[in-house]
Motif scaffolding. Structure first.
Motif, PDB file in Angstrom:
ATOM      1  N   ALA A 198       0.849  -1.158  -0.129  1.00 19.92           N
ATOM      2  CA  ALA A 198       0.017   0.152  -0.018  1.00 19.92           C
ATOM      3  C   ALA A 198       0.962   1.177   0.045  1.00 19.92           C
ATOM      4  CB  ALA A 198      -1.102   0.069   1.264  1.00 19.92           C
ATOM      5  N   GLN A 199       1.968   1.251   0.712  1.00 26.22           N
ATOM      6  CA  GLN A 199       2.780   2.495   0.884  1.00 26.22           C
ATOM      7  C   GLN A 199       3.645   2.520  -0.576  1.00 26.22           C
ATOM      8  OE1 GLN A 199       5.551   1.681   4.041  1.00 26.22           O
ATOM      9  NE2 GLN A 199       3.827   1.962   5.374  1.00 26.22           N
ATOM     10  N   THR A 200       4.053   1.559  -1.243  1.00 26.52           N
ATOM     11  CA  THR A 200       4.638   1.627  -2.467  1.00 26.52           C
ATOM     12  C   THR A 200       3.589   2.424  -3.531  1.00 26.52           C
ATOM     13  OG1 THR A 200       5.960  -0.308  -2.081  1.00 26.52           O
ATOM     14  CG2 THR A 200       5.825   0.343  -4.336  1.00 26.52           C
ATOM     15  N   LEU A 201       2.208   1.492  -3.571  1.00 23.98           N
ATOM     16  CA  LEU A 201       1.169   2.303  -4.476  1.00 23.98           C
ATOM     17  C   LEU A 201       0.843   3.538  -4.211  1.00 23.98           C
ATOM     18  CD1 LEU A 201      -0.953   1.528  -6.504  1.00 23.98           C
ATOM     19  CD2 LEU A 201      -2.505   1.055  -4.531  1.00 23.98           C
ATOM     20  N   THR A 202       0.937   3.853  -2.728  1.00 17.20           N
ATOM     21  CA  THR A 202       0.722   5.555  -2.405  1.00 17.20           C
ATOM     22  C   THR A 202       1.928   6.356  -3.124  1.00 17.20           C
ATOM     23  OG1 THR A 202      -0.424   4.938  -0.567  1.00 17.20           O
ATOM     24  CG2 THR A 202       0.438   7.080  -0.576  1.00 17.20           C
ATOM     25  N   VAL A 203       3.126   6.000  -2.969  1.00 21.59           N
ATOM     26  CA  VAL A 203       4.235   6.589  -3.338  1.00 21.59           C
ATOM     27  C   VAL A 203       4.219   6.899  -5.089  1.00 21.59           C
ATOM     28  CG1 VAL A 203       6.850   6.501  -3.926  1.00 21.59           C
ATOM     29  CG2 VAL A 203       5.776   6.153  -1.530  1.00 21.59           C
ATOM     30  N   MET A 204       3.794   5.863  -5.584  1.00 18.12           N
ATOM     31  CA  MET A 204       3.498   5.736  -7.095  1.00 18.12           C
ATOM     32  C   MET A 204       2.584   6.691  -7.580  1.00 18.12           C
ATOM     33  SD  MET A 204       6.324   3.687  -8.088  1.00 18.12           S
ATOM     34  CE  MET A 204       6.041   3.474  -9.684  1.00 18.12           C
ATOM     35  N   VAL A 205       1.528   6.554  -6.970  1.00 17.70           N
ATOM     36  CA  VAL A 205       0.263   7.349  -7.414  1.00 17.70           C
ATOM     37  C   VAL A 205       0.680   8.993  -7.043  1.00 17.70           C
ATOM     38  CG1 VAL A 205      -2.126   7.998  -6.691  1.00 17.70           C
ATOM     39  CG2 VAL A 205      -1.545   5.747  -7.000  1.00 17.70           C
ATOM     40  N   ARG A 206       1.196   8.986  -6.011  1.00 16.44           N
ATOM     41  CA  ARG A 206       1.771  10.574  -5.580  1.00 16.44           C
ATOM     42  C   ARG A 206       2.490  11.205  -6.680  1.00 16.44           C
ATOM     43  NH1 ARG A 206       5.812  12.891  -3.378  1.00 16.44           N
ATOM     44  NH2 ARG A 206       5.509  15.104  -2.085  1.00 16.44           N
ATOM     45  N   GLY A 216       3.033  14.798 -11.467  1.00 19.74           N
ATOM     46  CA  GLY A 216       3.646  14.903 -12.579  1.00 19.74           C
ATOM     47  C   GLY A 216       5.228  14.388 -12.404  1.00 19.74           C
ATOM     48  N   ASP A 217       5.725  14.040 -11.211  1.00 21.00           N
ATOM     49  CA  ASP A 217       7.246  13.468 -11.062  1.00 21.00           C
ATOM     50  C   ASP A 217       7.480  12.269 -11.689  1.00 21.00           C
ATOM     51  OD1 ASP A 217       7.538  15.671  -9.633  1.00 21.00           O
ATOM     52  OD2 ASP A 217       7.362  14.646  -7.580  1.00 21.00           O
ATOM     53  N   LEU A 218       6.365  11.541 -11.964  1.00 14.15           N
ATOM     54  CA  LEU A 218       6.462  10.110 -12.389  1.00 14.15           C
ATOM     55  C   LEU A 218       6.213  10.066 -13.817  1.00 14.15           C
ATOM     56  CD1 LEU A 218       7.224   6.995 -11.393  1.00 14.15           C
ATOM     57  CD2 LEU A 218       4.982   6.876 -10.910  1.00 14.15           C
ATOM     58  N   SER A 219       6.988   9.382 -14.717  1.00 14.47           N
ATOM     59  CA  SER A 219       6.840   9.216 -15.947  1.00 14.47           C
ATOM     60  C   SER A 219       7.166   7.857 -16.477  1.00 14.47           C
ATOM     61  CB  SER A 219       7.619  10.267 -16.942  1.00 14.47           C
ATOM     62  OG  SER A 219       9.169   9.846 -16.758  1.00 14.47           O
ATOM     63  N   TRP A 220       6.742   7.361 -17.649  1.00 16.49           N
ATOM     64  CA  TRP A 220       7.357   6.057 -18.297  1.00 16.49           C
ATOM     65  C   TRP A 220       8.662   5.849 -18.081  1.00 16.49           C
ATOM     66  CZ3 TRP A 220       3.877   2.105 -17.944  1.00 16.49           C
ATOM     67  CH2 TRP A 220       2.805   2.492 -18.084  1.00 16.49           C
ATOM     68  N   ALA A 221       9.449   6.933 -18.294  1.00 18.65           N
ATOM     69  CA  ALA A 221      11.116   6.871 -18.304  1.00 18.65           C
ATOM     70  C   ALA A 221      11.292   6.424 -16.794  1.00 18.65           C
ATOM     71  CB  ALA A 221      11.685   7.933 -18.678  1.00 18.65           C
ATOM     72  N   ASN A 222      11.003   7.060 -15.713  1.00 16.73           N
ATOM     73  CA  ASN A 222      11.498   6.908 -14.419  1.00 16.73           C
ATOM     74  C   ASN A 222      10.911   5.881 -13.478  1.00 16.73           C
ATOM     75  OD1 ASN A 222       9.629   8.417 -14.050  1.00 16.73           O
ATOM     76  ND2 ASN A 222      10.896  10.148 -13.151  1.00 16.73           N
ATOM     77  N   ALA A 223       9.418   5.540 -14.026  1.00 14.31           N
ATOM     78  CA  ALA A 223       8.624   4.618 -13.274  1.00 14.31           C
ATOM     79  C   ALA A 223       9.150   3.493 -12.748  1.00 14.31           C
ATOM     80  CB  ALA A 223       7.265   4.155 -14.055  1.00 14.31           C
ATOM     81  N   GLY A 224       9.935   2.639 -13.660  1.00 17.30           N
ATOM     82  CA  GLY A 224      10.539   1.299 -13.110  1.00 17.30           C
ATOM     83  C   GLY A 224      11.752   1.446 -11.936  1.00 17.30           C
ATOM     84  N   ARG A 225      12.454   2.580 -12.229  1.00 14.53           N
ATOM     85  CA  ARG A 225      13.371   3.085 -11.237  1.00 14.53           C
ATOM     86  C   ARG A 225      12.686   3.599  -9.785  1.00 14.53           C
ATOM     87  NH1 ARG A 225      15.582   8.445 -10.632  1.00 14.53           N
ATOM     88  NH2 ARG A 225      17.522   8.132  -9.005  1.00 14.53           N
ATOM     89  N   ALA A 226      11.574   4.103  -9.876  1.00 10.24           N
ATOM     90  CA  ALA A 226      11.013   4.669  -8.778  1.00 10.24           C
ATOM     91  C   ALA A 226      10.164   3.498  -8.077  1.00 10.24           C
ATOM     92  CB  ALA A 226       9.694   5.779  -9.206  1.00 10.24           C
ATOM     93  N   LEU A 227       9.675   2.580  -8.798  1.00  5.01           N
ATOM     94  CA  LEU A 227       9.118   1.319  -8.408  1.00  5.01           C
ATOM     95  C   LEU A 227      10.172   0.341  -7.565  1.00  5.01           C
ATOM     96  CD1 LEU A 227       6.857  -0.589  -7.746  1.00  5.01           C
ATOM     97  CD2 LEU A 227       7.153  -1.444  -9.855  1.00  5.01           C
ATOM     98  N   PHE A 228      11.276   0.473  -8.321  1.00  6.39           N
ATOM     99  CA  PHE A 228      12.464  -0.562  -7.614  1.00  6.39           C
ATOM    100  C   PHE A 228      12.879   0.000  -6.542  1.00  6.39           C
ATOM    101  CE2 PHE A 228      17.214  -1.206  -7.135  1.00  6.39           C
ATOM    102  CZ  PHE A 228      17.130  -2.641  -7.082  1.00  6.39           C
ATOM    103  N   ARG A 229      13.033   1.396  -6.379  1.00  7.51           N
ATOM    104  CA  ARG A 229      13.523   2.071  -5.099  1.00  7.51           C
ATOM    105  C   ARG A 229      12.645   1.754  -4.006  1.00  7.51           C
ATOM    106  NH1 ARG A 229      14.999   8.046  -5.903  1.00  7.51           N
ATOM    107  NH2 ARG A 229      15.659   7.880  -3.818  1.00  7.51           N
TER     108      ARG A 229
END
Length: 92
Positions: A49-57, A62-75
């Protein structure tokens, strides 16, 4: 749109029940382990739930794009895994 996610939730719940059933003998020998089953399940759910919250935020701001989504999810997932492993070690 909720039905597919509910089906995934059911499937993962059944998978978890199967894994627990594979360790039934161990749990029977060490009954105290049964106390920790809900704790482990809860930690996994909270971390997801926390990971999902960070991704939705990130998407909302506008901080998350397809280019950096994988990196953000991994972190985020790496942080959750390290936190959970430290919690597991401290309870021994």
């Amino acid at each position: 749109m909720r039905t597919p996610w509910l089906a995934v939730n059911l499937a993962t719940g059944l998978l978890g029940a199967y894994v627990v059933s594979r360790f039934e003998g161990t749990i029977r020998q060490f009954a105290v382990l049964a106390v920790f089953l809900p704790v482990v399940a809860s930690m996994g759910g909270n971390a997801a739930a926390q990971t999902l919250t960070v991704m939705v935020r990130g998407m909302a701001l506008g901080d998350l794009s397809w280019a950096n989504a994988g990196r953000a999810l991994f972190r985020s997932s790496s942080w959750d895994a390290s936190t959970e492993s430290r919690s597991g070690r401290s309870s021994r």
